[in-house]
Design a protein around this motif. Structure first.
Motif, PDB file in Angstrom:
ATOM      1  N   UNK A   9      12.700 -22.455  30.557  1.00 22.47           N
ATOM      2  CA  UNK A   9      11.733 -22.612  29.476  1.00 22.47           C
ATOM      3  C   UNK A   9      11.457 -24.103  29.283  1.00 22.47           C
ATOM      4  N   UNK A  10      10.182 -24.446  29.183  1.00 20.57           N
ATOM      5  CA  UNK A  10       9.773 -25.840  28.989  1.00 20.57           C
ATOM      6  C   UNK A  10       8.746 -25.934  27.870  1.00 20.57           C
ATOM      7  N   UNK A  11       8.640 -27.102  27.249  1.00 19.99           N
ATOM      8  CA  UNK A  11       7.603 -27.294  26.226  1.00 19.99           C
ATOM      9  C   UNK A  11       6.222 -26.954  26.784  1.00 19.99           C
ATOM     10  N   UNK A  12       5.398 -26.367  25.922  1.00 19.55           N
ATOM     11  CA  UNK A  12       4.030 -26.027  26.296  1.00 19.55           C
ATOM     12  C   UNK A  12       3.863 -24.670  26.947  1.00 19.55           C
ATOM     13  N   UNK A  13       4.952 -23.980  27.216  1.00 23.82           N
ATOM     14  CA  UNK A  13       4.869 -22.672  27.864  1.00 23.82           C
ATOM     15  C   UNK A  13       4.448 -21.583  26.881  1.00 23.82           C
ATOM     16  N   UNK A  14       4.027 -20.460  27.452  1.00 23.50           N
ATOM     17  CA  UNK A  14       3.800 -19.238  26.700  1.00 23.50           C
ATOM     18  C   UNK A  14       4.993 -18.333  26.973  1.00 23.50           C
ATOM     19  N   UNK A  15       5.737 -18.016  25.924  1.00 20.47           N
ATOM     20  CA  UNK A  15       6.966 -17.234  26.051  1.00 20.47           C
ATOM     21  C   UNK A  15       6.880 -15.992  25.176  1.00 20.47           C
ATOM     22  N   UNK A  16       7.198 -14.843  25.770  1.00 23.27           N
ATOM     23  CA  UNK A  16       7.342 -13.599  25.022  1.00 23.27           C
ATOM     24  C   UNK A  16       8.819 -13.445  24.697  1.00 23.27           C
ATOM     25  N   UNK A  34       6.966 -26.533  21.236  1.00 23.79           N
ATOM     26  CA  UNK A  34       6.071 -27.579  20.745  1.00 23.79           C
ATOM     27  C   UNK A  34       4.649 -27.094  20.497  1.00 23.79           C
ATOM     28  N   UNK A  35       3.775 -28.007  20.064  1.00 25.97           N
ATOM     29  CA  UNK A  35       2.431 -27.633  19.628  1.00 25.97           C
ATOM     30  C   UNK A  35       1.525 -27.106  20.740  1.00 25.97           C
ATOM     31  N   UNK A  36       1.872 -27.360  21.986  1.00 20.70           N
ATOM     32  CA  UNK A  36       1.059 -26.849  23.104  1.00 20.70           C
ATOM     33  C   UNK A  36       1.512 -25.468  23.558  1.00 20.70           C
ATOM     34  N   UNK A  37       2.632 -25.004  23.035  1.00 18.83           N
ATOM     35  CA  UNK A  37       3.187 -23.731  23.460  1.00 18.83           C
ATOM     36  C   UNK A  37       2.676 -22.549  22.658  1.00 18.83           C
ATOM     37  N   UNK A  38       3.074 -21.374  23.122  1.00 19.01           N
ATOM     38  CA  UNK A  38       2.750 -20.116  22.445  1.00 19.01           C
ATOM     39  C   UNK A  38       4.011 -19.263  22.472  1.00 19.01           C
ATOM     40  N   UNK A  79       8.555 -22.864  10.642  1.00 22.86           N
ATOM     41  CA  UNK A  79       8.073 -23.972  11.453  1.00 22.86           C
ATOM     42  C   UNK A  79       7.217 -24.915  10.638  1.00 22.86           C
ATOM     43  N   UNK A  80       6.689 -25.932  11.323  1.00 23.28           N
ATOM     44  CA  UNK A  80       5.786 -26.868  10.684  1.00 23.28           C
ATOM     45  C   UNK A  80       4.490 -26.925  11.478  1.00 23.28           C
ATOM     46  N   UNK A  81       3.628 -27.867  11.154  1.00 21.02           N
ATOM     47  CA  UNK A  81       2.305 -27.946  11.788  1.00 21.02           C
ATOM     48  C   UNK A  81       2.377 -28.282  13.279  1.00 21.02           C
ATOM     49  N   UNK A  82       3.473 -28.866  13.747  1.00 19.06           N
ATOM     50  CA  UNK A  82       3.581 -29.261  15.139  1.00 19.06           C
ATOM     51  C   UNK A  82       4.197 -28.209  16.034  1.00 19.06           C
ATOM     52  N   UNK A  83       4.115 -26.960  15.638  1.00 20.13           N
ATOM     53  CA  UNK A  83       4.770 -25.895  16.387  1.00 20.13           C
ATOM     54  C   UNK A  83       3.762 -25.059  17.165  1.00 20.13           C
ATOM     55  N   UNK A  84       4.277 -24.202  18.050  1.00 24.63           N
ATOM     56  CA  UNK A  84       3.382 -23.404  18.888  1.00 24.63           C
ATOM     57  C   UNK A  84       2.600 -22.354  18.108  1.00 24.63           C
ATOM     58  N   UNK A  85       1.586 -21.842  18.775  1.00 22.64           N
ATOM     59  CA  UNK A  85       0.849 -20.695  18.250  1.00 22.64           C
ATOM     60  C   UNK A  85       1.800 -19.505  18.224  1.00 22.64           C
ATOM     61  N   UNK A  86       1.671 -18.650  17.217  1.00 22.16           N
ATOM     62  CA  UNK A  86       2.556 -17.498  17.055  1.00 22.16           C
ATOM     63  C   UNK A  86       1.718 -16.226  17.126  1.00 22.16           C
ATOM     64  N   UNK A  87       2.121 -15.322  18.027  1.00 25.57           N
ATOM     65  CA  UNK A  87       1.439 -14.037  18.205  1.00 25.57           C
ATOM     66  C   UNK A  87       2.481 -12.929  18.176  1.00 25.57           C
TER      67      UNK A  87
END
Length: 169
Positions: A9-16, A34-38, A79-87
């Motif tokens: 797992x790395x920053x910016x990835x999309x993880x289920x 991070x903010x580029x991740x999901x 989380x805060x504003x600098x976190x990944x998108x949450x789905x």
């Protein structure tokens, strides 16, 4: 963190994350991605609750379903504003737009209960197949699961005690 690094797992990835529940791993993943991740919470299929909680009231089962529906809002509070998108989605009913876009799927102590309902519903098989549909080429599946001894019976290692055989997984 070491487990996530081991899986790749790395920053910016999309993880289920399968069965994120109360957020133990989610709370680690949010800043890690991070903010580029999901991060995508994959929750039990709604129909599994009657199989796993045979004597549960309709209200209790509905509470579990409501927890799935409200999970993204709950996770956003961690989380805060600098976190990944949450789905979020219900296992066996992943949205089409997610297919082929995921870097990794994490099953942390999640497979045993799916397996408990396999005979009646096929949820384990369907969830595994769906996971591979979600992955982009080169994607990974990370599993953390209590391992039962290979010498134990398959019935003992069916998931009812929280254990599965490594050879089965």
């Amino acid at each position: 963190g070491e487990t996530l690094q081991f899986f790749g797992v790395e920053p910016g990835m999309t993880i289920v994350e399968a069965l994120p529940g109360g957020g133990w791993y989610t709370k680690i993943l949010l800043p890690y991605l991070g903010p580029e991740g999901v991060i995508v919470g994959a929750h039990y299929p709604d129909g599994i609750w009657a199989q796993l909680m045979r004597n549960a009231s309709e209200e209790s089962i509905q509470s579990r379903i409501d927890g799935r529906i409200n999970w993204p809002d709950r996770a956003a509070e961690w989380t805060d504003k600098g976190s990944p998108e949450i789905k979020s989605y219900e296992m066996t009913a992943a949205p089409e737009e997610l297919k082929g876009t995921v870097d990794g799927v994490l099953f942390v102590r999640a497979l045993h209960n799916l397996n408990r309902a396999e005979e009646a519903s096929g949820y384990f098989s369907m969830t595994i197949a769906e996971s591979y549909e979600l992955l982009k080429p080169g994607g990974f599946v990370g599993v953390v699961q209590h391992r039962g001894p290979e010498t134990n019976s398959d019935e003992w290692a069916s998931g009812n005690s929280g254990y599965l055989k490594e050879s089965y997984v």
